[in-house]
Design an enzyme around this catalytic site. Structure first.
Site, PDB file in Angstrom:
ATOM      1  N   ASP A 117      11.248   2.346   6.562  1.00 29.16           N
ATOM      2  CA  ASP A 117      10.794   0.959   6.572  1.00 29.16           C
ATOM      3  C   ASP A 117      12.035   0.087   6.731  1.00 29.16           C
ATOM      4  OD1 ASP A 117       9.986  -1.678   5.933  1.00 29.16           O
ATOM      5  OD2 ASP A 117       8.311  -0.911   4.740  1.00 29.16           O
ATOM      6  N   CYS A 167      -4.460   5.337   7.730  1.00 27.57           N
ATOM      7  CA  CYS A 167      -5.468   4.418   7.194  1.00 27.57           C
ATOM      8  C   CYS A 167      -5.043   2.970   7.411  1.00 27.57           C
ATOM      9  CB  CYS A 167      -5.661   4.657   5.693  1.00 27.57           C
ATOM     10  SG  CYS A 167      -6.373   6.240   5.276  1.00 27.57           S
ATOM     11  N   ILE A 210       0.836  -1.205   0.000  1.00 25.60           N
ATOM     12  CA  ILE A 210       0.000   0.000   0.000  1.00 25.60           C
ATOM     13  C   ILE A 210       0.869   1.253   0.000  1.00 25.60           C
ATOM     14  CG2 ILE A 210      -1.722   1.304   1.308  1.00 25.60           C
ATOM     15  CD1 ILE A 210      -2.837  -1.367   2.286  1.00 25.60           C
ATOM     16  N   GLU A 258     -12.610   0.395  18.227  1.00 28.04           N
ATOM     17  CA  GLU A 258     -13.623   0.544  17.180  1.00 28.04           C
ATOM     18  C   GLU A 258     -14.814  -0.353  17.491  1.00 28.04           C
ATOM     19  OE1 GLU A 258     -11.950  -0.139  13.323  1.00 28.04           O
ATOM     20  OE2 GLU A 258     -10.481   1.476  13.482  1.00 28.04           O
ATOM     21  N   ALA A 312     -10.964   0.117   3.027  1.00 33.05           N
ATOM     22  CA  ALA A 312     -11.231  -0.961   2.074  1.00 33.05           C
ATOM     23  C   ALA A 312     -12.658  -0.930   1.544  1.00 33.05           C
ATOM     24  CB  ALA A 312     -10.969  -2.305   2.737  1.00 33.05           C
ATOM     25  N   HIS A 316     -13.346   3.724   9.306  1.00 36.76           N
ATOM     26  CA  HIS A 316     -12.607   2.576   8.771  1.00 36.76           C
ATOM     27  C   HIS A 316     -13.087   2.249   7.358  1.00 36.76           C
ATOM     28  CE1 HIS A 316     -10.095  -1.047  10.290  1.00 36.76           C
ATOM     29  NE2 HIS A 316      -9.903  -0.868   8.999  1.00 36.76           N
TER      30      HIS A 316
END
Length: 525
Positions: free
Chosen positions: A170, A229, A151, A260, A281, A278
Site C-alpha cells: 500500500d 471483495c 477494511i 455486474e 456489504a 457482490h
C-alpha cells in the site's frame, strides 16, 4: 427546509433521521435516468446506493443539488469530476460496512482453503468424495494484502488471529502504521512472490485498474489463492481464468466483477473458482449502519455545513464549522478582492495564515479564497468546485502556516503571482467575527469589504479628497464609508470607498480624469 431524495432502496431509518434533523425527504426508487433527470432539480441532496448512476447528464439537470451521499464505500456510479465541476460535494460511508466486507473476505479465504462450495455440491448430490477435497490450513500461511486501509486492516487483524503471516502493499501505508497493524510492508513484486493467499482492498482508480494484470499474475507463487471483495476491474479476469486452467493459480474467489450483474461469465464452472453476487456489504447490520451514516452526514452538511467522509472537498466537522465560518467569509472576500484587482493572467496563489488562524483546518480557508477569486469570472463557482477549477487551469496553489503572531491576533494573507509581479492583500477578524481588510498591496489600510466599493490609487496631495467628493456628489452617489492608506506622505495613496450603488462607466471615467489618479475601478462584494 433542505430537501433530499433517496433514490435507491435503503433502510427506513435513513428517512427517519432526515426528518428528525429538519430535512424534507422523498423516497422515490427505481427511476430511469430520464425520470430522474425530470425530478432531480428540486433537491438539495441525493442519497444513493449502487443502483443510481449519477452521470454528468444527470448532474446538469441537478440545478439545486449540493451534496450526494453514497451509502457504502464505492462511488464508481458517481461522476466525481463532473460533480466537483458543478460544486456538488460527494460523500461515502467507508466505515459502515467495513467489518462485513472484511468478514466476507475471510469467509471466501476459508472457502478456497477447504474447497467448501464444491464439497457441499458434491455431498448434496449424493456423493461422498472425501479423498477428492484435500484442503490446506491457513495457520502458518502468508496472506498478502493489496490495500491496507480500513477494511484491509480488519482483514489483517482477523488473519493474524488465525496465526497467518501478513504482508502488505500500500503506497500510503507508513512504517509506523504497518508496525501497529503487525504486518510487513513491501513492494508489490515482493508480495506477489511470497503470498500464499492474496486479498484486494483498494478502490478502483487509474493506478489500481488491473493491478493483478496478466504480467503480475505470472509473478505469483504457484498455487496462490486470490480473493477480491473490493472492486471489479482490479484483476484481469481473462488472465485469471487462464491461470486457474493451467494450475498456476490454486484458487480464486470473486465477490465483484468488471460487469455486474455477472449472470454469465467465462470463469463460471472453472474448477477451484468461487463466486458470490457482490455480497461484501450484505448483512443486516451493514445495511442499517450505512443508511444511518449517509443520512447523518447529508443532514449535517445541509443543516450545519459539517463535511464528513467527502471525496472532493476537505472534511469539516460540525464542531469546526461555526469556528471556521468567519474565517471562510474573510478568506472569500480577500480572494474576491485580489481577483478583481490583479490584472493579467494569474500564475500562482499563496494563502498564508498566522496567529489564531494557524491553529485551524486550513483547507476550507484555502477553498474559500479560491472560490472568491474565481467567482469574479463565474457566478457558479463555490468552495467545492473552486479547487478543481484552479487545478484545471494550472494555477499553482500554496498553503503556508506561520506559528508567529504579528500585529493582529489572527491574519490571513493572499498573494497572487501575475505578469506584473506579486500582489498581496491581508485581513483579520475584529471581535473574532467581523472580516476586515488590513493591508492592500503593501499599504496599511483598514476597511470593511461589502456591497459596492470604489478603489482608487492616487498621488497623495492636498485637495484630492475634496475633488473626489465633489465629483461623486454631483453624480448623486452617496459615500457610505471612507478608508485611506498611503505608503508615505506625498507618496502613493489608496482609497477604498463604499458607495450606495454601483459606479457606472461614465462616472468612473470622470474619477480617472481627476488630477493625480493612477487607477480607479469599481468593486463588488
Amino acid at each position: 427546509m433542505p430537501k433530499v431524495l433517496i433514490s435507491d432502496k435503503m433502510d427506513p431509518k435513513a428517512a427517519q433521521i432526515f426528518r428528525e434533523r429538519g430535512v424534507e425527504v422523498d423516497e422515490i426508487t427505481g427511476k430511469t435516468p430520464d425520470e430522474l433527470k425530470a425530478i432531480i432539480g428540486q433537491y438539495d441532496g441525493l442519497a444513493i446506493r449502487s443502483s443510481t448512476k449519477v452521470t454528468k447528464d444527470i448532474l446538469e439537470h441537478a440545478t439545486n443539488l449540493k451534496v450526494i451521499g453514497r451509502a457504502g464505500i464505492g462511488v464508481d456510479n458517481v461522476d466525481i469530476p463532473a460533480a466537483s465541476a458543478q460544486g456538488v460535494v460527494v460523500m461515502n460511508t467507508p466505515f459502515g460496512n467495513s467489518i462485513t466486507t472484511a468478514e466476507h473476505a475471510i469467509a471466501l479465504m476459508f472457502a478456497l482453503a477447504r474447497q467448501l462450495p464444491e464439497a457441499d455440491a458434491s455431498t448434496q448430490a449424493g456423493k461422498w468424495e472425501k479423498n477428492r477435497f484435500m484442503g490446506v490450513e491457513l495457520t502458518g500461511k502468508t496472506l498478502g494484502l493489496i490495500g491496507a486501509g480500513n477494511i484491509g486492516s480488519i482483514v489483517a487483524d482477523r488473519a493474524i488471529g488465525l496465526r497467518m503471516r501478513v504482508i502488505a502493499y500500500d503506497p500510503f501505508l507508513t512504517p509506523e502504521r504497518a508496525l501497529e497493524m503487525g504486518v510487513e510492508k513491501m513492494t508489490l513484486d515482493d508480495l506477489l512472490l511470497r503470498a500464499d493467499f492474496i486479498t484486494l482492498h483498494t478502490p478502483l482508480t487509474d493506478q489500481t485498474r488491473n493491478i493483478l494484470s496478466r504480467e503480475n499474475l505470472a509473478k505469483t507463487k504457484k498455487g496462490v489463492r486470490i480473493i477480491n471483495c473490493a472492486r471489479g476491474g482490479l484483476i484481469d479476469e481473462a488472465a485469471l481464468k487462464d491461470g486457474l486452467d493451467s494450475g498456476h493459480i490454486g484458487g480464486a474467489a470473486l465477490d465483484v466483477f468488471v460487469q455486474e450483474p455477472a449472470k454469465e461469465h467465462p470463469l463460471f464452472g472453472t474448477p477451484n473458482f468461487v463466486a458470490t453476487p457482490h455480497l461484501g456489504a450484505s448483512t443486516t447490520e451493514a445495511q442499517v449502519n450505512v443508511a444511518i451514516q449517509v443520512a447523518e452526514q447529508l443532514a449535517e452538511y445541509l443543516m450545519t455545513g459539517g463535511v464528513t467522509n467527502a471525496l472532493n472537498v476537505p472534511s469539516l466537522s460540525a464542531e469546526e464549522a461555526p469556528r471556521l465560518k468567519p474565517y471562510m467569509a474573510l478568506a472569500e472576500k480577500l480572494g474576491g478582492l485580489v481577483g478583481q484587482l490583479a490584472h493579467g493572467e494569474l500564475t500562482s496563489i499563496a494563502i498564508e495564515v498566522e496567529g489564531a488562524a494557524a491553529e485551524l483546518n486550513q483547507k476550507p480557508i484555502t477553498s474559500a479564497v479560491l472560490a472568491g477569486l474565481m467567482r469574479v469570472h463565474s457566478d457558479t463557482v463555490n468552495m467545492v468546485n473552486a479547487p478543481f477549477l484552479a487545478k484545471e487551469r494550472g494555477l499553482d496553489v500554496r498553503e503556508v502556516r506561520h506559528d508567529r503572531e504579528g500585529d493582529y491576533h489572527t491574519l490571513v494573507r493572499v498573494t497572487v503571482g501575475t505578469q506584473a509581479g506579486d500582489r498581496s492583500v491581508a485581513g483579520t477578524l475584529f471581535g473574532n467575527a467581523a472580516p476586515r481588510l488590513v493591508e492592500l498591496f503593501g499599504i496599511k489600510v483598514e476597511a470593511d469589504l461589502a456591497g459596492h466599493m470604489l478603489y482608487i490609487v492616487n498621488e497623495d496631495a492636498p485637495g484630492f479628497i475634496g475633488r473626489l467628493g465633489t465629483t461623486l456628489g454631483e453624480a448623486g452617489v452617496n459615500i457610505g464609508t471612507f478608508h485611506l492608506g498611503r505608503r508615505s506622505a506625498g507618496g502613493e495613496a489608496v482609497l477604498l470607498l463604499s458607495v450606495d450603488e454601483a459606479v457606472d462607466a461614465g462616472l468612473l471615467a470622470k474619477v480617472k480624469a481627476l488630477p493625480g489618479v493612477k487607477t480607479a475601478m469599481g468593486l463588488a462584494f
